[in-house]
Design an enzyme around this catalytic site. Structure first.
Site, PDB file in Angstrom:
ATOM      1  N   SER A  20       4.893  90.078 -55.058  1.00  0.00           N
ATOM      2  CA  SER A  20       5.272  88.661 -54.879  1.00  0.00           C
ATOM      3  C   SER A  20       5.826  88.410 -53.488  1.00  0.00           C
ATOM      4  O   SER A  20       5.688  87.307 -52.945  1.00  0.00           O
ATOM      5  CB  SER A  20       6.341  88.252 -55.890  1.00  0.00           C
ATOM      6  OG  SER A  20       5.818  88.247 -57.174  1.00  0.00           O
ATOM      7  N   THR A  21       6.486  89.418 -52.914  1.00  0.00           N
ATOM      8  CA  THR A  21       7.072  89.237 -51.578  1.00  0.00           C
ATOM      9  C   THR A  21       6.046  88.706 -50.584  1.00  0.00           C
ATOM     10  O   THR A  21       6.336  87.821 -49.777  1.00  0.00           O
ATOM     11  CB  THR A  21       7.639  90.591 -51.072  1.00  0.00           C
ATOM     12  OG1 THR A  21       8.715  90.961 -51.930  1.00  0.00           O
ATOM     13  CG2 THR A  21       8.127  90.500 -49.638  1.00  0.00           C
ATOM     14  N   ALA A  27       5.686  84.966 -50.565  1.00  0.00           N
ATOM     15  CA  ALA A  27       6.847  84.081 -50.360  1.00  0.00           C
ATOM     16  C   ALA A  27       6.609  83.170 -49.160  1.00  0.00           C
ATOM     17  O   ALA A  27       6.222  83.631 -48.087  1.00  0.00           O
ATOM     18  CB  ALA A  27       8.107  84.906 -50.164  1.00  0.00           C
ATOM     19  N   GLN A  28       6.865  81.898 -49.352  1.00  0.00           N
ATOM     20  CA  GLN A  28       6.578  80.927 -48.288  1.00  0.00           C
ATOM     21  C   GLN A  28       7.824  80.539 -47.515  1.00  0.00           C
ATOM     22  O   GLN A  28       7.979  80.841 -46.340  1.00  0.00           O
ATOM     23  CB  GLN A  28       5.940  79.669 -48.899  1.00  0.00           C
ATOM     24  CG  GLN A  28       4.544  79.884 -49.424  1.00  0.00           C
ATOM     25  CD  GLN A  28       3.874  78.584 -49.844  1.00  0.00           C
ATOM     26  OE1 GLN A  28       4.442  77.510 -49.742  1.00  0.00           O
ATOM     27  NE2 GLN A  28       2.648  78.691 -50.327  1.00  0.00           N
ATOM     28  N   GLY A  29       8.757  79.854 -48.183  1.00  0.00           N
ATOM     29  CA  GLY A  29       9.843  79.142 -47.508  1.00  0.00           C
ATOM     30  C   GLY A  29      10.632  79.992 -46.543  1.00  0.00           C
ATOM     31  O   GLY A  29      10.815  79.629 -45.386  1.00  0.00           O
ATOM     32  N   GLY A  30      11.151  81.144 -46.993  1.00  0.00           N
ATOM     33  CA  GLY A  30      11.896  81.985 -46.080  1.00  0.00           C
ATOM     34  C   GLY A  30      13.000  82.753 -46.744  1.00  0.00           C
ATOM     35  O   GLY A  30      12.992  82.969 -47.957  1.00  0.00           O
ATOM     36  N   GLU A  65      16.296  73.732 -47.505  1.00  0.00           N
ATOM     37  CA  GLU A  65      15.568  73.554 -48.765  1.00  0.00           C
ATOM     38  C   GLU A  65      16.509  72.950 -49.790  1.00  0.00           C
ATOM     39  O   GLU A  65      17.711  72.805 -49.538  1.00  0.00           O
ATOM     40  CB  GLU A  65      14.965  74.886 -49.251  1.00  0.00           C
ATOM     41  CG  GLU A  65      13.819  75.349 -48.352  1.00  0.00           C
ATOM     42  CD  GLU A  65      13.157  76.642 -48.795  1.00  0.00           C
ATOM     43  OE1 GLU A  65      13.359  77.069 -49.941  1.00  0.00           O
ATOM     44  OE2 GLU A  65      12.447  77.230 -47.960  1.00  0.00           O
ATOM     45  N   ARG A  93      16.293  72.865 -58.295  1.00  0.00           N
ATOM     46  CA  ARG A  93      14.892  73.063 -58.664  1.00  0.00           C
ATOM     47  C   ARG A  93      14.596  72.744 -60.129  1.00  0.00           C
ATOM     48  O   ARG A  93      13.557  72.175 -60.447  1.00  0.00           O
ATOM     49  CB  ARG A  93      14.553  74.524 -58.362  1.00  0.00           C
ATOM     50  CG  ARG A  93      13.118  74.818 -58.294  1.00  0.00           C
ATOM     51  CD  ARG A  93      12.902  76.227 -57.812  1.00  0.00           C
ATOM     52  NE  ARG A  93      12.862  76.302 -56.368  1.00  0.00           N
ATOM     53  CZ  ARG A  93      12.657  77.429 -55.689  1.00  0.00           C
ATOM     54  NH1 ARG A  93      12.516  78.565 -56.330  1.00  0.00           N
ATOM     55  NH2 ARG A  93      12.607  77.430 -54.381  1.00  0.00           N
ATOM     56  N   HIS A 140       7.648  80.442 -61.774  1.00  0.00           N
ATOM     57  CA  HIS A 140       7.866  80.923 -60.404  1.00  0.00           C
ATOM     58  C   HIS A 140       8.735  82.172 -60.339  1.00  0.00           C
ATOM     59  O   HIS A 140       8.442  83.087 -59.574  1.00  0.00           O
ATOM     60  CB  HIS A 140       8.515  79.791 -59.611  1.00  0.00           C
ATOM     61  CG  HIS A 140       8.722  80.080 -58.155  1.00  0.00           C
ATOM     62  ND1 HIS A 140       7.687  80.412 -57.304  1.00  0.00           N
ATOM     63  CD2 HIS A 140       9.855  80.069 -57.395  1.00  0.00           C
ATOM     64  CE1 HIS A 140       8.172  80.591 -56.075  1.00  0.00           C
ATOM     65  NE2 HIS A 140       9.474  80.413 -56.108  1.00  0.00           N
ATOM     66  N   LEU A 188      14.242  86.771 -51.685  1.00  0.00           N
ATOM     67  CA  LEU A 188      13.992  87.849 -50.715  1.00  0.00           C
ATOM     68  C   LEU A 188      15.328  88.471 -50.302  1.00  0.00           C
ATOM     69  O   LEU A 188      15.451  89.689 -50.158  1.00  0.00           O
ATOM     70  CB  LEU A 188      13.265  87.304 -49.478  1.00  0.00           C
ATOM     71  CG  LEU A 188      11.837  86.800 -49.669  1.00  0.00           C
ATOM     72  CD1 LEU A 188      11.300  86.215 -48.355  1.00  0.00           C
ATOM     73  CD2 LEU A 188      10.897  87.889 -50.168  1.00  0.00           C
TER      74      LEU A 188
HETATM   75  C1  SIN Z   1       9.480  77.919 -51.669  1.00  0.00           C
HETATM   76  O1  SIN Z   1       9.061  78.182 -50.562  1.00  0.00           O
HETATM   77  O2  SIN Z   1       9.557  76.779 -52.140  1.00  0.00           O
HETATM   78  C2  SIN Z   1       9.923  79.042 -52.549  1.00  0.00           C
HETATM   79  C3  SIN Z   1      11.192  79.572 -52.081  1.00  0.00           C
HETATM   80  C4  SIN Z   1      11.867  80.292 -53.214  1.00  0.00           C
HETATM   81  O3  SIN Z   1      11.334  80.424 -54.302  1.00  0.00           O
HETATM   82  O4  SIN Z   1      13.007  80.724 -53.011  1.00  0.00           O
END
Ligand code: SIN
Length: 501
Positions: free
Chosen positions: A44-45, A48-51, A116, A275, A330, A371
């Site tokens: 899954s790593t 990962a998008q956001g950071g 975020e 979320r 998720h 992460l």
């Molecule tokens: C996202 O990029 O929206 C996911 C980040 C996350 O799940 O912490």
């Protein structure tokens, strides 16, 4: 080092497993990392998008955000460990050891700290919106060259070697052979449970293996009802892909099929509410009007998120007309119950990353902390794990694996698990639905048991793990009558009011 009997056996190769391997190797231990993936994308790593969030020298404010997003259900002692160690761990491993090139800010600022949902400060380090692969690939490459670490890919763990409350290694399947690997300590870093749901942001192999193996060996699990759904997943061509929360952080808004923004009426923070709140609101707006889109017209999407623009285009989606989104599974906030060094309730067994319940996330995880948790707990567990002696009295033999179940049999079992979980153990749950889910999953678990015989190939064991973990989630959900965070219990037919606040 003896590859067949390392000091530390790590199962899983995402950021948590690799950090555990690094932590143990730094202590001088011999480490084997066994992973069923054959490519980085299996973890899954990589996706990962956001950071990765950091404290920016204000761990107290970061701690408050994590606790608030969890509705004050996270464990303050665990959150304190995470937030106090965040900056140092990211600098040490990601910046100074792996040289991850996080995006720089404007005007010569070294970093572009993103925002975020539910964060009260800009604190998310990222590389465009594909941060995971920019961490994962150099991490794998670094450890592949490490003299004390051996990475065995294509190697699936099918069970733990446990005796009298002490875990002594694992049974590993590779190239048609199932063999015991004894180790002083075993670290589970096997990731999440996305395969249990019809739509998930996880890679395909997320069948909850580590949690199932630990539970079968007698380890405690906790918070299993807290399954987090991401509010903005695009399923344009049947293949779900995440649209990072960073996009809402940049100013994107959610609109229903009539073009109305619905989040301001739901929460004071609108699209940047926690979320779980956004996910349920998206689901309701979708049910009410038939569609929800992420409107990115307030900023230059292509310039800000070039990787996401390309991802949308590869799925035939034109972001300039709004990205259609639904919630999808998720992240599991619960898992194998561990302390602040990743120690489980069984001697010699550690768990880190998504398969572990550290207490950091409580009922709802704050964005971009997964992460970080994998990194911090991986290093801590890796540093603690070499203290165990090698187990004595080794009696297990290697065997050839038998035939796998027919593909149709496997597919129909997963279809049944997903149908049960989607209908009864999703974003909104009812006591009656949870009772039905448990009955159906117990029946299915009995049916799939023959596919997990001692010589069965990994696919049979994975299926059994998926059933075991689905049942753990449904049981935990049924036992918790209080709606909080990701666990939301409604009366049957109810439009969305919780049974208990
Ligand atoms: C996202 O990029 O929206 C996911 C980040 C996350 O799940 O912490």
């Amino acid at each position: 080092m003896s590859p067949s009997s390392p000091d530390v056996l790590v199962l899983g190769s995402g950021i948590a497993g690799l950090s555990a391997a690094l932590g143990a190797a730094r202590e001088g231990a011999s480490v084997t990392v066994a992973t069923k993936s054959t490519r980085p994308e299996g973890a899954s790593t990589w996706w990962a998008q956001g950071g990765i969030a950091v404290a920016r020298q204000n761990p107290e404010q970061f701690q408050r955000d994590i606790e608030t997003a969890s509705s004050d259900t996270s464990d303050p002692a665990a959150v304190e460990v995470l937030t106090q160690q965040a900056d140092a761990a990211v600098r040490d491993v990601l910046i100074e050891t792996l040289n991850v090139n996080f995006d720089a800010g404007g005007d010569g600022a070294p970093y572009d700290y993103g925002r975020e949902a539910a964060h009260s400060a800009d604190r998310i380090l990222h590389v465009d919106a594909s941060t995971g692969k920019h961490i994962h690939e150099p991490f794998l490459a670094y450890l592949a060259e490490h003299p004390r670490v051996r990475i065995a890919d294509g190697t699936a763990a099918v069970g733990l070697l446990a005796k009298e409350g002490r875990v002594r290694g694992a049974r590993l399947a590779s190239n048609g052979t199932l063999a015991p690997v004894y180790a002083g300590a075993t670290v589970l870093a096997t990731g999440g449970i996305g395969a249990l749901y019809g739509h998930s942001t996880n890679p395909a192999g997320a069948t909850g293996d580590g949690i199932a193996m630990a539970a079968r060996a007698g380890a405690d699990t906790a918070d299993m009802e807290f399954v987090q759904f991401h509010p903005t997943v695009c399923i344009a061509d049947g293949d779900p892909f995440l649209v990072s929360e960073a996009v809402r952080g940049e100013g994107a808004v959610l609109r229903d099929a009539q073009g109305e923004r619905f989040m301001p009426a739901v929460h004071a923070d609108a699209e940047l509410a926690p979320r779980d709140v956004v996910a349920r609101a998206v689901e309701r707006a979708h049910e009410r009007t038939g569609q929800v889109v992420l409107d990115v017209s307030s900023f230059d999407f292509e310039a800000t998120f070039p990787d996401l623009q390309a991802l949308c285009e590869s799925h035939g989606v034109d972001p300039s007309t709004g990205i259609p989104v639904v919630p999808a599974e998720h992240f599991l906030c619960g898992g194998i119950d561990v302390d602040t060094r990743g120690r489980s309730s069984l001697e010699g067994l550690y768990a880190v990353g998504e398969c572990a319940r550290t207490g950091v996330h409580g009922a709802n995880r704050l964005a971009s902390t997964s992460l970080l948790e994998g990194l911090v707990w991986g290093l801590r567990a890796g540093a603690a794990a070499p203290g165990h002696e090698q187990p004595a009295g080794r009696s297990e033999e290697a065997v050839q694996t038998g035939d796998p179940p027919a593909p149709d049999t496997l597919q129909s079992a997963y279809d049944r698990i997903q149908a049960i979980m989607d209908e009864h153990v999703g974003l909104r749950r009812t006591p009656e639905g949870l009772a039905r889910a448990q009955d159906a999953l117990r029946t299915l678990a009995a049916e799939v048991e023959p596919h997990a015989a001692p010589d069965a190939p990994p696919v049979g064991h994975e299926l059994q793990s998926a059933c075991t973990v689905a049942l753990l989630v449904a049981e935990a959900a049924a036992q918790n009558e209080v709606s909080v965070g990701c666990h939301y219990v409604t009366d049957p037919g109810d439009a969305g009011q919780p049974v208990a606040a």
